[in-house]
Each structure stands twice: as structure tokens, then as C-alpha cells.
Design an enzyme around this catalytic site. Structure first.
Site, PDB file in Angstrom:
ATOM      1  N   ASP A 182      -6.931   4.326  -4.582  1.00  0.00           N
ATOM      2  CA  ASP A 182      -7.493   4.129  -3.245  1.00  0.00           C
ATOM      3  C   ASP A 182      -8.181   5.469  -2.910  1.00  0.00           C
ATOM      4  OD1 ASP A 182      -7.378   2.048  -0.940  1.00  0.00           O
ATOM      5  OD2 ASP A 182      -6.912   3.915   0.064  1.00  0.00           O
ATOM      6  N   LYS A 217       0.859  -1.186   0.000  1.00  0.00           N
ATOM      7  CA  LYS A 217       0.000   0.000   0.000  1.00  0.00           C
ATOM      8  C   LYS A 217       0.885   1.223   0.000  1.00  0.00           C
ATOM      9  CE  LYS A 217      -4.478   1.034   0.536  1.00  0.00           C
ATOM     10  NZ  LYS A 217      -5.606   0.125   0.273  1.00  0.00           N
TER      11      LYS A 217
HETATM   12  N1  GLU Z   1      -7.432   0.228  -2.995  1.00  0.00           N
HETATM   13  C1  GLU Z   1      -8.202  -0.946  -3.208  1.00  0.00           C
HETATM   14  C2  GLU Z   1      -8.195  -1.826  -1.967  1.00  0.00           C
HETATM   15  O1  GLU Z   1      -7.963  -1.370  -0.881  1.00  0.00           O
HETATM   16  C3  GLU Z   1      -7.803  -1.693  -4.472  1.00  0.00           C
HETATM   17  C4  GLU Z   1      -6.397  -2.203  -4.501  1.00  0.00           C
HETATM   18  C5  GLU Z   1      -5.971  -2.766  -5.830  1.00  0.00           C
HETATM   19  O2  GLU Z   1      -6.788  -2.865  -6.720  1.00  0.00           O
HETATM   20  O3  GLU Z   1      -4.801  -3.106  -5.923  1.00  0.00           O
HETATM   21  O4  GLU Z   1      -8.495  -2.991  -2.026  1.00  0.00           O
END
Ligand code: GLU
Length: 422
Positions: free
Chosen positions: A142, A102
Site C-alpha cells: 500500500d 488492512k
Molecule cells: N493496497 C491496495 C488497495 O488498497 C491493494 C490491496 C491488495 O492487493 O490486497 O487496494
């Protein structure tokens, strides 16, 4: 409140239900790599501001790191670590071959110009170049980031490395190799989960009342699709406030969106065009809407929304976590005691990353699917993950979060083990 401490306490709790080798537990207590950058940007007025940017690469046991990039003033290392850990769990719950990561920048993107935002994204990307890529770490949108931001990221990465690498990020614009269905995918995945849950609880969708906290990409699409599927959306809120239907009549989330665009807020009246009903609907704060009567409460905003403090006042029969980390471990205990079912984030919102995985697959094979094909592949993955988690919860007599963690930890542990010890 430390979000990472919460995440670790979930890990610890789940570990007691399986024979997790102690070395696996030790390995999973820490991220594999933490990147932290100061990023100076020349603002439009000529001044310089220095932003803090993070990327946490938590676990690559099951595949390349995968996870979003968040722009929010409150972003900090503790939060990014927790979110990265949850990504690793989430990918394992749905069984896609990816690890967890992340990123985030501590910034309020709403006060930056488009040019400033693009420069910041490009500057962050340049610093990340040695550490990301389709086989290393793949980014995605996100909170407060979107396809446009992913487009800048892919372009910068491609310019610096001298080749077009669309699979360095997902959630891209279609013109740059984005996947059909990705924008609505998290909400759509949530609807598949809602349908499964309603089936288990033997509720009638047409009579099922739903409140959705959060009206960003995830909350909006969830509410819109649930409304379309016949559920009754009786409450909606964003960070500034919300609307609740006194008599339990539903609302069309698109009407609320139109109204929000026109007035800048979600106001207490329900307006269809110029005709407003201010009698049967009323304003509610974000805090109030969590505690209002409903069958299902959908959390699609931020972390730490249901805590020790308000868990005792939740009236919903079930909670669906479309945000990451909206319920604290203390609240989990209180809710379980009161019989409130919580469908955890690592299952409920996994439709987003699953479709991101589809996007990577399409990029790498240079062959693109229709939206129908994407949905046809997403539905069984969500359905199967729900059933496996539900069965695990029944078998172990635990709540759905512990069950999801147990399922994921077994899979992650297996990958760690077969890699060998030395
Ligand atoms: N931000 C989204 C999550 O927390 C998607 C992450 C992604 O697609 O890699 O799951």
C-alpha cells in the site's frame, strides 16, 4: 477528521437503499478483530525506537481478510479501520472471494535505513504470524510499501513457520512467486475503468484532458498507461508539488518521472532531456491542481482530498478515485449536486486487489500465468464491475459510490446470512 466515521456514514447511506437485515448492518459497523502492537527496533545508531503497528481484520464473510500494509507517519487505528472496511467492500464489488483487512505502521520510511526498515518489517511480521496466512489474512503493498517489503514479510513468515508460504502476501517480487502485471495492476485497472467511463460520457480519448494527483505506484502507472492509450495528461503532482500545462498540451509521465528523479521534485517546467519548456507549463501546488480546469481528475494520493471546503471549486466533469477515501461524504453531496461524476475507490482501484487474488491463485496452484493472461482475466472483471455499478446507479437513481456499496453489501449480506445465525 475521522476517516472511519466517513466510512460508516457511507455504509449507513447505502443501507437505506436495500433491505439490509439489521443484524448484518450491526455486524458490519465493527471490525471482526483489531490487532495493535508496539514494536521496539534497535536503530543503526544503537538507540531503540518503539513503533505502533496495526492490523485490522474487518470482515471475513466472503473469504480470508485481504488488504495492504501502509507505512506512513500519520497511520492510526481510525484510518486502518476505514481502509480495512473499504477492502471488504472492494473485494465484493469485483466479486473476488476475499474479505477485507488492512495494516499499517506509523513510521516515515523515508528517514529509515534499508536495514532499519527490514528489521521493522520482520519484527511486525513475527507478531502477526499467528493471525495471517493464505486461509486467514493475506497482506499486500500500500502507501510506501513495495515488492521488496513483501519479500521480507514472506521470508520472515516462512522462516518462523518452517515452510515456504508465498501466498501470505501478494505484490511480491517475481522471484518469490509474484504475479506478472501486479506492479502496474492498480493503474491498469484504473485505465480499464477510464475507458468504460469515457465510453459512457461519449468523450473522445484523444481530446480528453486528465489531471493526476499523486505520483506513487498507482498515479505513475495510471498516468503512464493513460498517456500511452492516447489521453492527454495535462497535470501531475506529488506530495511536494505539481506541473500543469497552460495550453492543454499533454505530457509524457515518464519525462516527468525522469525529471523528478534528477531534481527531486516535480518542477514547473516540462523537460525532455536537456530541453525544457517553462512557458507552456507551470508549477502548481497539490491544492491548486485539484481545482485546475480539466475533463477528468484522478485522485491517486491520500484520504480527504476533496472536502466540503474545495468541492465547490472542482472543474472536472468526472473524478476517478484511485486512492482510498479521497472524497469526504460532504464533498460527495456537493459534487453530486453539481453533476460531477465520482467513480469510487472501491471500484476504480480494485484492479490491484483483483490481481492480488490472481497472485494467490497462482501461488496455491503452483502454476504461473503470462502477463497477457493476467490482463486478459483482469479486463472483463473490471468491465463487468463497472457495468453492474453503473446499472445499479441508474436503477436506484443514486451516485456510483452508493451503487457500488449497495452491490457489495448485497453480496456480503448473502454470505453472512448463509453462514447461519447461531
Ligand atoms: N493496497 C491496495 C488497495 O488498497 C491493494 C490491496 C491488495 O492487493 O490486497 O487496494
Amino acid at each position: 477528521m475521522s476517516v472511519f466515521t466517513n466510512a460508516l456514514s457511507q455504509l449507513k447511506k447505502a443501507s437505506t437503499y436495500i433491505n439490509l437485515p439489521s443484524r448484518v448492518q450491526e455486524i458490519l459497523k465493527k471490525p471482526e478483530r483489531v490487532l495493535q502492537f508496539s514494536i521496539p527496533i534497535t536503530m543503526d545508531n544503537g538507540s531503540t525506537r518503539v513503533f505502533d503497528g496495526y492490523r485490522v481484520q474487518y470482515s471475513s464473510a466472503r473469504g480470508p481478510y485481504k488488504g495492504g500494509l501502509r507505512y506512513h507517519p500519520k497511520v492510526n487505528l481510525d484510518e486502518v479501520k476505514a481502509l480495512a472496511f473499504w477492502m471488504a467492500i472492494k473485494c465484493a464489488v469485483v466479486g473476488i472471494p476475499l474479505g477485507g483487512g488492512k495494516g499499517g505502521i506509523a513510521v516515515d520510511p523515508k528517514v529509515l535505513s534499508q536495514g532499519e526498515l527490514e528489521r521493522l518489517t520482520r519484527a511486525f511480521t513475527r507478531r502477526l504470524v499467528p493471525f495471517i496466512g493464505p486461509e486467514q489474512d493475506v497482506l499486500a503493498p500500500d502507501v510506501n510499501t513495495n515488492p521488496e517489503v513483501m519479500g521480507w514479510l514472506v521470508d520472515e513468515y516462512s522462516k518462523v513457520t518452517g515452510r515456504f508460504v508465498p501466498a501470505v502476501a501478494t505484490g511480491k517480487p517475481l522471484a518469490l512467486g509474484g504475479s506478472q502485471g501486479r506492479t502496474a495492476a492498480t493503474g491498469q485497472g484504473g485505465l480499464f475503468i477510464l475507458n468504460e467511463l469515457v465510453g459512457k460520457l461519449k468523450l473522445d480519448p484523444k481530446k480528453t484532458r486528465i489531471i493526476v494527483q499523486g505520483f506513487g505506484n498507482v498515479g505513475y502507472y495510471f498516468a503512464k498507461l493513460a498517456h500511452k492509450a492516447g489521453y492527454k495528461i495535462i497535470g501531475l503532482s506529488d506530495s511536494k508539488g505539481g506541473i500543469y500545462s497552460n495550453g492543454g498540451a499533454g505530457m509524457d509521465p515518464d519525462h516527468i518521472m525522469q525529471d523528478k528523479k534528477a531534481r527531486g521534485i516535480i518542477a514547473g517546467c516540462y523537460c525532455v532531456g536537456s530541453v525544457c519548456d517553462c512557458e507552456n507549463y507551470r508549477s502548481m501546488t497539490n491544492k491548486q491542481i485539484l481545482e485546475a480546469p480539466t475533463d477528468i481528475l484522478v485522485l491517486a494520493a491520500m484520504e480527504n482530498q476533496i472536502t466540503r471546503e474545495n468541492a465547490g471549486r472542482i472543474k472536472a466533469k468526472a473524478i476517478i478515485e484511485m486512492a482510498n477515501g479521497p472524497t469526504t461524504p460532504e464533498a460527495d453531496i456537493k459534487l453530486a449536486k453539481r453533476g460531477v461524476i465520482v467513480v469510487p475507490d472501491v471500484l476504480a482501484n480494485a484492479g490491484g486487489v483483483t490481481t492480488s487474488y490472481f497472485e494467490m491463485v497462482q501461488n496455491l496452484q503452483q502454476y504461473y500465468w503470462t502477463e497477457a493472461e493476467v490482463m486478459q482475466k483482469l479486463k472483463p472483471i473490471m468491465g463487468q464491475a463497472f457495468k453492474q455499478v453503473w446499472q445499479k446507479a441508474e436503477a436506484l437513481k443514486v451516485d456510483l459510490r452508493i451503487a457500488a456499496f449497495v452491490l457489495a453489501l448485497e453480496r456480503i449480506a448473502e454470505a453472512i446470512e448463509v453462514r447461519g445465525k447461531y
